[in-house]
Motif scaffolding. Structure first.
Motif, short mmCIF file in Angstrom:
data_model
loop_
_atom_site.label_atom_id
_atom_site.label_comp_id
_atom_site.label_asym_id
_atom_site.label_seq_id
_atom_site.Cartn_x
_atom_site.Cartn_y
_atom_site.Cartn_z
N LYS A 208 0.83 -1.20 0.00
CA LYS A 208 0.00 0.00 0.00
C LYS A 208 0.86 1.25 0.00
O LYS A 208 1.94 1.30 0.59
CB LYS A 208 -0.90 -0.02 1.25
CG LYS A 208 -1.84 1.14 1.37
CD LYS A 208 -2.83 0.94 2.51
CE LYS A 208 -2.16 0.92 3.86
NZ LYS A 208 -3.14 0.93 4.98
N LYS B 86 -3.23 0.41 -3.65
CA LYS B 86 -2.84 -0.93 -3.24
C LYS B 86 -2.56 -1.76 -4.50
O LYS B 86 -3.27 -1.63 -5.49
CB LYS B 86 -3.95 -1.59 -2.43
CG LYS B 86 -4.35 -0.83 -1.17
CD LYS B 86 -5.55 -1.48 -0.50
CE LYS B 86 -6.00 -0.69 0.71
NZ LYS B 86 -7.22 -1.27 1.33
N THR C 294 -4.94 6.56 -1.67
CA THR C 294 -4.27 5.32 -1.30
C THR C 294 -4.29 4.36 -2.48
O THR C 294 -5.34 4.13 -3.09
CB THR C 294 -4.95 4.66 -0.09
OG1 THR C 294 -4.86 5.54 1.03
CG2 THR C 294 -4.28 3.34 0.26
#
Length: 253
Positions: A134, A156, A154
């Motif tokens: 992440k 991932k 964010t």
């Protein structure tokens, strides 16, 4: 006469209200203030989101670019301005240069929008084969720009490779025996040859099943509904080039 008097009084009241509202009260933009930027990433449903998930799956590429739109709150300038991006160490497990690099983090000259490129790297960190990693980015402040609104995003990603045959890779009909490498080879041919054979059918399949068929969850998938197209334009060329592969059923082409 009474109506005229009312109009005069109403006009005077409007003038008084206008004089009470100074330029300071309604100033929309101060040219001396520092301009701001914010993230404006939208998902497949055209919704603003602050989370992006990516898995390499059967992709043969060694890197993947996540494009993150950013918007300026302020006035365009006649020069390029860099956007400061800071990785939140408490919420980040990726390493710059190992898992990702950032490029194009600018507002171009004379523009009010830009597109940041977060380049996800595949071959330098073997841990992404077993777990997702992440990266949380925050827009910082520099001499030209500061942040406003959507300031965090964010990302991932992983390269966890499917070891079990997916349901859409049917066991009947000529095709290579399932292995991760064989499906990768299939997609190499699919993405190269299918758009040339029929852009309409290719786009229909991608819209329905997603890139690398990530949305195909059952047997009523591409090999059922598009069997003739895939046989003619993908599987036959694949067989001709790679007869050494083990096939589920011997082709009678």
């Amino acid at each position: 006469m009474l109506k005229i008097t009312k109009h005069i009084l109403w006009g005077a009241a409007l003038l008084l209200m206008a004089s009470a509202c100074t330029e300071e009260d309604y100033k929309l933009y101060d040219p001396t203030q520092k301009d701001s930027v914010f993230f404006e990433y939208r998902n497949n449903r055209n919704e603003i989101t602050d989370t992006i998930d990516y898995a390499f799956n059967y992709d043969i590429a060694t890197s993947h670019i996540i494009e993150i739109p950013v918007t300026l709150m302020g006035m365009p300038k006649d020069y390029e301005r860099t956007i400061s991006l800071i990785a939140d160490h408490d919420s980040t497990t990726m390493k710059e240069g190992i898992n990702y690099t950032i490029t194009n983090n600018v507002i171009p000259a004379n523009a009010v929008k830009g597109t940041i490129h977060v380049n996800l790297l595949r071959d330098l960190d073997p841990e992404i084969r077993i777990k997702s990693k992440k990266l949380m980015l925050t827009i910082g402040e520099n001499d030209d720009l500061k942040s406003v609104g959507e300031t965090h995003i964010t990302i991932k990603y992983s390269d966890i490779r499917p070891t079990e045959r997916p349901a859409w890779w049917l066991t009947f009909g000529p095709k290579p025996v399932y292995s991760y490498e064989n499906v990768q080879l299939f997609f190499e041919y699919f993405y190269r040859l299918a758009p040339e054979a029929s852009p309409e059918i290719f786009n229909e399949m991608i819209d329905g099943y997603g890139d690398y068929f990530v949305k195909a969850t059952g047997v009523l998938g591409p090999f059922t509904l598009y069997e003739g197209f895939l046989r003619q334009y993908v599987l036959i060329p694949l067989y001709n080039d790679h007869p050494e592969l083990e096939w589920i059923q011997s082709p009678l082409w």
